[in-house]
Enzyme design. Structure first.
Site, PDB file in Angstrom:
ATOM      1  N   VAL A 224      12.021 -22.784 -29.314  1.00 27.74           N
ATOM      2  CA  VAL A 224      11.321 -21.540 -29.648  1.00 27.74           C
ATOM      3  C   VAL A 224      10.111 -21.837 -30.534  1.00 27.74           C
ATOM      4  O   VAL A 224       9.013 -21.312 -30.304  1.00 27.74           O
ATOM      5  CB  VAL A 224      12.279 -20.557 -30.362  1.00 27.74           C
TER       6      VAL A 224
ATOM      7  N   GLU B 195      10.394 -20.592 -23.320  1.00 27.74           N
ATOM      8  CA  GLU B 195      10.700 -21.938 -23.835  1.00 27.74           C
ATOM      9  C   GLU B 195      11.415 -22.729 -22.741  1.00 27.74           C
ATOM     10  O   GLU B 195      11.801 -22.154 -21.709  1.00 27.74           O
ATOM     11  CB  GLU B 195      11.599 -21.831 -25.067  1.00 27.74           C
TER      12      GLU B 195
ATOM     13  N   LYS C 265      14.109 -32.973 -26.966  1.00 29.23           N
ATOM     14  CA  LYS C 265      13.887 -31.648 -27.542  1.00 29.23           C
ATOM     15  C   LYS C 265      12.635 -31.682 -28.416  1.00 29.23           C
ATOM     16  O   LYS C 265      12.545 -32.493 -29.325  1.00 29.23           O
ATOM     17  CB  LYS C 265      15.133 -31.306 -28.373  1.00 29.23           C
TER      18      LYS C 265
ATOM     19  N   ASP D 294      20.275 -27.211 -43.063  1.00 27.10           N
ATOM     20  CA  ASP D 294      19.827 -27.060 -41.679  1.00 27.10           C
ATOM     21  C   ASP D 294      19.423 -25.616 -41.389  1.00 27.10           C
ATOM     22  O   ASP D 294      20.262 -24.727 -41.219  1.00 27.10           O
ATOM     23  CB  ASP D 294      20.937 -27.504 -40.718  1.00 27.10           C
TER      24      ASP D 294
ATOM     25  N   SER E 272      16.764 -23.696 -38.777  1.00 26.54           N
ATOM     26  CA  SER E 272      15.914 -23.953 -37.615  1.00 26.54           C
ATOM     27  C   SER E 272      14.445 -23.682 -37.933  1.00 26.54           C
ATOM     28  O   SER E 272      14.111 -22.686 -38.596  1.00 26.54           O
ATOM     29  CB  SER E 272      16.345 -23.085 -36.445  1.00 26.54           C
ATOM     30  N   ALA E 273      13.606 -24.555 -37.422  1.00 24.95           N
ATOM     31  CA  ALA E 273      12.152 -24.363 -37.570  1.00 24.95           C
ATOM     32  C   ALA E 273      11.685 -23.125 -36.809  1.00 24.95           C
ATOM     33  O   ALA E 273      10.560 -22.655 -37.006  1.00 24.95           O
ATOM     34  CB  ALA E 273      11.407 -25.592 -37.074  1.00 24.95           C
ATOM     35  N   ASP E 274      12.550 -22.591 -35.946  1.00 24.53           N
ATOM     36  CA  ASP E 274      12.195 -21.375 -35.212  1.00 24.53           C
ATOM     37  C   ASP E 274      11.790 -20.250 -36.173  1.00 24.53           C
ATOM     38  O   ASP E 274      10.892 -19.459 -35.882  1.00 24.53           O
ATOM     39  CB  ASP E 274      13.381 -20.854 -34.386  1.00 24.53           C
TER      40      ASP E 274
ATOM     41  N   LYS F 211      21.987 -17.402 -32.177  1.00 25.07           N
ATOM     42  CA  LYS F 211      23.238 -17.904 -31.606  1.00 25.07           C
ATOM     43  C   LYS F 211      24.409 -17.706 -32.558  1.00 25.07           C
ATOM     44  O   LYS F 211      24.297 -17.917 -33.763  1.00 25.07           O
ATOM     45  CB  LYS F 211      23.075 -19.362 -31.205  1.00 25.07           C
TER      46      LYS F 211
HETATM   47  N1  PSU Z   1      18.908 -20.335 -26.875  1.00 20.55           N
HETATM   48  C1  PSU Z   1      19.699 -20.647 -25.833  1.00 20.55           C
HETATM   49  N2  PSU Z   1      19.835 -21.945 -25.521  1.00 20.55           N
HETATM   50  C2  PSU Z   1      19.157 -22.936 -26.192  1.00 20.55           C
HETATM   51  C3  PSU Z   1      18.317 -22.600 -27.297  1.00 20.55           C
HETATM   52  C4  PSU Z   1      18.237 -21.280 -27.586  1.00 20.55           C
HETATM   53  O1  PSU Z   1      20.270 -19.748 -25.196  1.00 20.55           O
HETATM   54  O2  PSU Z   1      19.275 -24.082 -25.816  1.00 20.55           O
HETATM   55  C5  PSU Z   1      17.488 -23.650 -28.051  1.00 20.55           C
HETATM   56  C6  PSU Z   1      16.134 -23.010 -28.329  1.00 20.55           C
HETATM   57  O3  PSU Z   1      15.153 -23.845 -27.760  1.00 20.55           O
HETATM   58  C7  PSU Z   1      16.026 -22.972 -29.832  1.00 20.55           C
HETATM   59  C8  PSU Z   1      16.790 -24.195 -30.203  1.00 20.55           C
HETATM   60  O4  PSU Z   1      14.689 -22.988 -30.269  1.00 20.55           O
HETATM   61  O5  PSU Z   1      17.927 -24.100 -29.321  1.00 20.55           O
HETATM   62  C9  PSU Z   1      17.144 -24.220 -31.661  1.00 20.55           C
HETATM   63  O6  PSU Z   1      17.485 -25.516 -32.039  1.00 20.55           O
HETATM   64  P1  PSU Z   1      17.701 -25.892 -33.570  1.00 20.55           P
HETATM   65  O7  PSU Z   1      18.903 -25.123 -33.992  1.00 20.55           O
HETATM   66  O8  PSU Z   1      17.945 -27.401 -33.576  1.00 20.55           O
HETATM   67  O9  PSU Z   1      16.442 -25.521 -34.282  1.00 20.55           O
HETATM   68 MN    MN Z   2      18.311 -27.677 -37.070  1.00 25.98          MN
END
Ligand code: PSU
Ligand code: MN
Length: 299
Positions: free
Chosen positions: A103, A22, A82, A135, A137-139, A156
């Site tokens: 992701v 990614e 993003k 919230d 994540s779509a991941d 995370k």
């Molecule tokens: N892992 C990291 N750093 C990042 C991310 C993940 O070490 O910046 C990013 C990834 O691209 C992940 C995104 O898909 O954060 C998730 O964002 P959100 O929580 O808005 O879905």
């Molecule tokens: Mn989100």
């Protein structure tokens, strides 16, 4: 449209091992400069050292790349847009100048071009207080949908890890520990949360992926703890996270702004230590992903 870089195209055609990466982690949204450029080069080299070809995903001048060519790296490193999976068609049809893939976007691209292994730092997940913000994540859905083995250091640490595991179960995504029975917490090796399955090496991981593919099922999450020497102190990191999350609330940040802000705030609160940890775990994941891709290609 997805353009596959020359080297990646040749590798896929020859059924050689390829690992998708990614790009949000390498953009201004993931790591501060120059650590972002360093992380990119470490991850690309790690995949190569394992014997696979890296395929960096990102959008440049309205074109989605699987295997961004070197001359465009600067555009990726400097991007502050993003792109999750749902944003890809918006970014191409409206010809965005640049975009960093999350992701979810990355595994969608990987499936489309025939890449079966993917590496990141940490996936997105269910956010704390998601019962209020909704919230998630779509991941997580993307992992369920696309038959790719995703390698990550857990989710995370500022997320709600128990709910993230529950959600992955609901979505039928197997969570497999790499030589561990615990869900790693990104900056630390342990979270206190047990996961029920583990593999000891890349061969076992590859077999699991191939068996899922044979069943016509979706992706698998392979979770790899951060190397011990790079691990942060869990008490300190928890304090830094609490502080950053309070800031997010104060500023009223929502949606995709949350993750980049927390990453930056944790960096400040740890005096940059979190960045070094992030680099180390991302590189390690890329190496393991490379090994798994090599084993898959050998079948
Ligand atoms: N892992 C990291 N750093 C990042 C991310 C993940 O070490 O910046 C990013 C990834 O691209 C992940 C995104 O898909 O954060 C998730 O964002 P959100 O929580 O808005 O879905
Ligand atoms: Mn989100």
């Amino acid at each position: 449209m997805i353009v596959v870089g020359d080297e990646v195209r040749t590798a896929i055609a020859a059924q050689e091992p390829v690992v998708a990466l990614e790009s949000t982690i390498f953009s201004t949204l993931g790591l501060p400069s120059p650590a972002n450029a360093e992380a990119l080069h470490l991850c690309l080299s790690a995949v190569r050292n394992a014997g696979a070809t890296p395929a960096l995903t990102a959008l440049v001048d309205g074109v989605i790349w699987a295997g961004v060519p070197e001359e465009l790296y600067e555009r990726v490193l400097g991007s502050s847009v993003k792109l999750a999976a749902r944003d890809l068609a918006i970014a191409t049809s409206q010809k965005f100048s640049s975009g960093a893939t999350t992701v979810s976007a990355s595994v969608a691209i990987a499936e489309q071009v025939g890449i079966e292994v993917f590496a990141t730092g940490g996936i997105g997940g269910v956010h704390r207080e998601s019962e209020i913000t909704a919230d998630v994540s779509a991941d997580l859905n993307a992992l369920a949908q696309h038959p790719v083995m995703a390698v990550s250091a857990g989710a995370k640490a500022f997320l709600d890890l128990p709910r993230t595991l529950e959600y992955l179960e609901t979505q039928s995504v197997p969570v497999i520990g790499w030589q561990t029975n615990e869900f790693p917490a990104f900056y630390t090796r342990t979270s206190g949360l047990q996961i029920s399955h583990r593999v000891e090496d890349a061969r076992e991981a590859a077999q699991l992926h191939l068996d899922r593919r044979g069943l016509g099922q979706g992706g698998t999450l392979l979770v790899v703890p951060i190397p011990s020497e790079a691990e942060l102190d869990s008490f300190e990191i928890d304090r830094a996270i609490e502080k950053s999350l309070a800031e997010v609330q104060e500023r009223g940040l929502v949606g995709p702004q949350v993750t980049p802000h927390v990453l930056a705030a944790v960096e400040k609160a740890t005096g940059g230590e979190s960045v070094a940890a992030n680099l180390a775990l991302a590189e390690h994941n890329a190496y393991i992903a490379g090994q798994v891709a090599v084993e898959i290609a050998a079948r």
